[in-house]
Enzyme design. Sequence first.
Site, PDB file in Angstrom:
ATOM      1  N   SER A 178       0.731  -1.356   0.205  1.00  0.00           N
ATOM      2  CA  SER A 178      -0.048  -0.007  -0.100  1.00  0.00           C
ATOM      3  C   SER A 178       0.903   1.201   0.007  1.00  0.00           C
ATOM      4  O   SER A 178       0.965   2.046   0.902  1.00  0.00           O
ATOM      5  CB  SER A 178      -1.064   0.030   1.262  1.00  0.00           C
ATOM      6  OG  SER A 178      -1.971  -1.030   1.080  1.00  0.00           O
ATOM      7  N   GLY A 233       0.704   4.045  -1.517  1.00  0.00           N
ATOM      8  CA  GLY A 233       0.019   5.385  -1.192  1.00  0.00           C
ATOM      9  C   GLY A 233       0.040   6.005   0.177  1.00  0.00           C
ATOM     10  O   GLY A 233      -0.017   6.793   0.524  1.00  0.00           O
ATOM     11  N   ASP A 234      -0.344   4.856   0.994  1.00  0.00           N
ATOM     12  CA  ASP A 234      -0.681   5.095   2.471  1.00  0.00           C
ATOM     13  C   ASP A 234       0.929   5.313   3.192  1.00  0.00           C
ATOM     14  O   ASP A 234       0.791   6.294   3.897  1.00  0.00           O
ATOM     15  CB  ASP A 234      -1.103   3.814   2.978  1.00  0.00           C
ATOM     16  CG  ASP A 234      -2.669   3.757   3.153  1.00  0.00           C
ATOM     17  OD1 ASP A 234      -3.328   4.937   3.075  1.00  0.00           O
ATOM     18  OD2 ASP A 234      -3.197   2.616   2.706  1.00  0.00           O
ATOM     19  N   THR A 235       1.789   4.641   2.792  1.00  0.00           N
ATOM     20  CA  THR A 235       3.094   4.867   3.487  1.00  0.00           C
ATOM     21  C   THR A 235       3.745   6.117   3.014  1.00  0.00           C
ATOM     22  O   THR A 235       4.548   6.567   3.925  1.00  0.00           O
ATOM     23  CB  THR A 235       4.035   3.542   3.135  1.00  0.00           C
ATOM     24  OG1 THR A 235       4.243   3.329   1.800  1.00  0.00           O
ATOM     25  CG2 THR A 235       3.528   2.266   4.175  1.00  0.00           C
ATOM     26  N   GLY A 294       2.170   8.890   4.965  1.00  0.00           N
ATOM     27  CA  GLY A 294       2.751   8.749   6.146  1.00  0.00           C
ATOM     28  C   GLY A 294       3.860   9.357   6.445  1.00  0.00           C
ATOM     29  O   GLY A 294       4.428   9.892   7.542  1.00  0.00           O
TER      30      GLY A 294
END
Length: 398
Positions: free
Chosen positions: A166, A168-170, A173
């Site tokens: 994932s 895009g999430d990391t 973050g």
Amino acid sequence: MGPLNGVRVIELGSFIAGPYCGMLLADFGAEVIKIEPPQAGDPMRQWGLPSGVPGRSYWWSVIGRNKKSVTIDLRHPRGVELVRTLAGASDVLVENFRPGTLEKWGLGYAEVRDLNPGLIVVRISGFGQTGPYRAHAGFASVAEAMAGLRYIAGYPDRPPVRVGVSIGDTLAGLFGALGAVLALKTRSDRKGQGQVVDVGLTDAVLAVMEGILVECSALGVVRERTGGVTAGIAPSNIYPTADQSWVVIGANADTVFRRLAQVTGRPELSDDPRFATHVARGQHQAELDALIASWTSSHYRDEIVETLRNAGVPAGPVNSARDVIEEPHFRDRGIIACVDDPELGRLTMQGVVPFLSLTPGQIRWAGPTLGQHTDEVLREIVGLGVSEIEDLRVQGVI
């Protein structure tokens, strides 16, 4: 203790983006207090392969590491008051809810700023806090698609694919953590003034899309899917080996390609008009890859990598998770870490990045049990007594 020792962070996020931001800050010494719903906790406690210990998946042991878990029900007015008190005594608040959610709970920036003018609020959402899509729900998969990443991932004759994690999430973050550190620096320069760090998942993916937008706008060229290669850059691909594995070879520079041609027993290739220059190799990419593959497929993976490295040609194995764990370089460098946990035993996970020579980060503990630090935090930071804490627990607030 890490460069962020003394920084207190309240993490209100769930799933990946917000918690990954919190993990990065915790790795470098911040006291990260993760607020979780009582009973259920963060969904990441259930994601990935189960560990056999309820509420502690192996994935959670990574993304929850170094954090203190406090259970508070934000749907309860008393729970909101507890978080307001914690925010008033903290430096950073991280959240990744849909825009407007914090405001609904009375925890928007305007409200918490009145309590603590120096508070930095990191807001991570699908599309950011502004723009026509701000109110829409957004996951990494959507962000990766809309920002163009999925369009270029995969092979030209097949549908776009996921990159495997994932990302895009990391990325969101990571940018959130960078924003928090920048805001802390600004606060130290401006007499304690906090601010909002606004990161959309789409923003984070767009930020790493290299030159594809400027190429499109200037030349009208849309980058397409090219599988394992970059169009016009050769040789730079994965190649099969005799032991049914794969290696990556990157020899697109003229001098490096000459070394590759020599070590593979085809020195004449470096003078061949089809391959003598960077442009020519890019134009005859498929032919060149076929020639290299004919050599690699007759040798074992480790032999290929050792031979090419000794010749000064960038090369490496295509590693599985097991291969990564066993990679001696990673072990020696400390990027593969072993963490002892009283319930899960000895855990092997990725270490802390980047390496700092003076104030390095460290993994102090794996993701905690649900509510493990509730009493400690409410007692030491909020100032509640034992009977008050027990009353909150009876009421279902914690």
